[in-house]
Design an enzyme around this catalytic site. Structure first.
Site, mmCIF file in Angstrom:
data_model
loop_
_atom_site.group_PDB
_atom_site.id
_atom_site.type_symbol
_atom_site.label_atom_id
_atom_site.label_comp_id
_atom_site.label_asym_id
_atom_site.label_seq_id
_atom_site.Cartn_x
_atom_site.Cartn_y
_atom_site.Cartn_z
ATOM 1 C CD GLN A 179 24.081 33.780 66.848
ATOM 2 O OE1 GLN A 179 23.234 34.368 66.177
ATOM 3 N NE2 GLN A 179 23.779 32.759 67.615
ATOM 4 C CB SER A 199 26.504 25.835 64.391
ATOM 5 O OG SER A 199 25.475 24.993 64.857
ATOM 6 C CB CYS A 325 24.392 28.638 76.808
ATOM 7 S SG CYS A 325 24.420 28.551 75.038
HETATM 8 C C1 LIG Z 1 25.057 28.620 68.974
HETATM 9 C C2 LIG Z 1 26.467 29.064 69.056
HETATM 10 C C3 LIG Z 1 27.506 28.144 69.266
HETATM 11 C C4 LIG Z 1 27.246 26.687 69.543
HETATM 12 O O1 LIG Z 1 26.776 26.010 68.427
HETATM 13 P P1 LIG Z 1 26.108 24.554 68.610
HETATM 14 O O2 LIG Z 1 25.923 24.063 67.232
HETATM 15 O O3 LIG Z 1 24.798 24.803 69.302
HETATM 16 O O4 LIG Z 1 27.047 23.747 69.409
HETATM 17 C C5 LIG Z 1 28.801 28.611 69.258
HETATM 18 N N1 LIG Z 1 29.070 29.906 69.066
HETATM 19 C C6 LIG Z 1 28.115 30.826 68.865
HETATM 20 C C7 LIG Z 1 28.478 32.247 68.630
HETATM 21 C C8 LIG Z 1 26.776 30.435 68.862
HETATM 22 O O5 LIG Z 1 25.833 31.349 68.673
#
Ligand SMILES: *Cc1c(COP(=O)(O)O)cnc(C)c1O
Length: 390
Positions: A179, A199, A325
């Site tokens: 994030q 990510s 989620c």
């Molecule tokens: C979205 C998110 C993830 C997961 O990432 P993906 O690419 O969707 O698997 C992990 N940690 C945090 C803090 C996130 O916001």
């Protein structure tokens, strides 16, 4: 009517420049980067260029970056990978109660494999106390995993201090910066991190691509076995378009971060001001200052977040009832429970996250609509209570 999108923490659209950078790698430049011929060399070059771009953003070296399928895989690789590599040294892991499920459920799974996990509590604003990390570290501790910033309430954790404690104690430090990276300048050495998860789709890159920073010298077991790609840490032919897109997106994010952050923070503050002023029984969750520039999170007395979310959706406004989620399940958010929210405030959490495309008009319109819907929902529950009481 154009929809209003206030769920950038869940995902963000790919930027046109990012898509343009990716497109050639679907058709004309399709070679396998492991090939030694020209087709292979061409895509290898693009993958290594993207690796440099990700490394540069973190102040790291290219060989410290491993590409993965996203934030979840990066978290799994960081935690499981080090836990198994260091099994001889100890079997204790420390994390917090407010981590993303990619961290929490990896830790829970490791508990079933015989590891011991401490889930540190947080204060009412969602902060992990660095001294609580220090106190929890024992002789058998091998890893501490604390997120850079929380995905629900936006609280920014004191990761530099936590990293320093870990370094001093000789324990590895992993941080999920998924994030944070779009909104904050993150330098691997400054936060004393050994492992950092990223990510791409959270900063206008493609979904299904991520990276893990692994400080040089850190030992890790791989999760996906096969070929020698990614220095043997992640087998499988590279997702070349995704990796190229991630490199482009992170470069743009870093270049425009300051400007974006300032504009987005103003929008966020505008939302906070209007909501707290106009909507009775509203409260801001998370830390008032130590929070991501694009995050606001509220609770509204007597309101169920699902009802509010659905009504906003009908009005063309996308927000989140916590984390993407967990929505769809009625379980109250583990983050809101951990910061001690009770009953009605626990069930009424709404997250709004702003991004590049968000405008002042959208903020005003959303706040107004929200105020209307909340008054209406309260009116309805009030009259149904009167009706029941006869
Ligand atoms: C979205 C998110 C993830 C997961 O990432 P993906 O690419 O969707 O698997 C992990 N940690 C945090 C803090 C996130 O916001």
């Amino acid at each position: 009517m154009d929809r209003i999108y206030l769920d950038y923490a869940a995902t963000s659209p790919v930027l046109p420049e990012v898509l343009d950078a990716m497109l050639p790698f679907f058709m004309s430049c399709f070679g396998n980067p492991s090939g030694i011929h020209e087709n292979g060399r061409e895509t290898r070059k693009a993958v290594e260029q993207a690796r440099r771009e990700v490394a540069e953003t973190l102040g790291a070296e290219s060989r410290e970056i491993v590409f993965t399928s996203g934030g979840s895989e990066s978290d799994n690789l960081a935690i499981e990978g080090t836990a198994f590599a260091l099994r001889q040294k100890g079997n204790h892991i420390i994390t917090s109660q407010i981590e993303h499920h990619a961290v929490l459920n990896t830790c829970r799974w490791l508990e079933k494999q015989g590891f011991r996990v401490t889930y540190l509590p947080v204060d009412a604003s969602g902060l992990v106390e660095p001294d609580s990390v220090r106190d929890a570290i024992g002789n058998d501790t091998v890893l501490v995993s604390i997120m850079t910033a929380n995905n629900e309430i936006g609280t920014v954790e004191p990761v530099s201090e936590i990293g320093e404690i870990c370094r001093e104690k000789g324990v590895l430090f992993h941080t999920d910066a998924v994030q944070a990276i779009g909104m904050m300048n993150i330098h691997a050495a400054e936060i004393n991190a050994d492992l950092i998860s990223l990510s791409a789709h959270k900063f206008h890159g493609p979904k299904g691509t991520g990276a893990l920073y692994i400080r040089k010298g850190t030992k890790l077991e791989s999760l996906i076995h096969g070929g020698a790609q990614e220095r043997g840490l992640r087998a499988g032919t590279e997702n070349v378009p995704g990796i190229v897109g991630m490199g482009k997106a992170i470069t743009i994010a870093a270049k425009e971060r300051e400007e974006n952050q300032q504009r987005i923070r103003e929008l966020r503050d505008q939302m906070i001001r209007i909501v707290l002023e106009r909507i009775p029984g509203s409260q801001l969750n998370g830390h008032p200052e130590k929070r991501l520039a694009n995050n606001c999170h509220f609770s509204f007395a007597g309101i169920e977040s699902e009802a509010l979310l659905l009504r906003l959706d009908l009005a063309g406004i996308s927000v989140s009832g916590g984390s993407a989620c967990t929505s769809g399940s009625m379980e109250p958010s583990h983050v809101l429970q951990a910061i001690g929210l009770k009953n009605e405030m626990l069930k009424s959490g709404i997250r709004m996250t702003m991004g590049r495309e968000t405008t002042r008009e959208e903020i005003e319109k959303t706040a107004e609509k929200m105020s209307e819907i909340i008054a209406d929902l309260r009116q309805m529950s009030h009259s149904s209570i009167k009706h029941l009481r006869g």
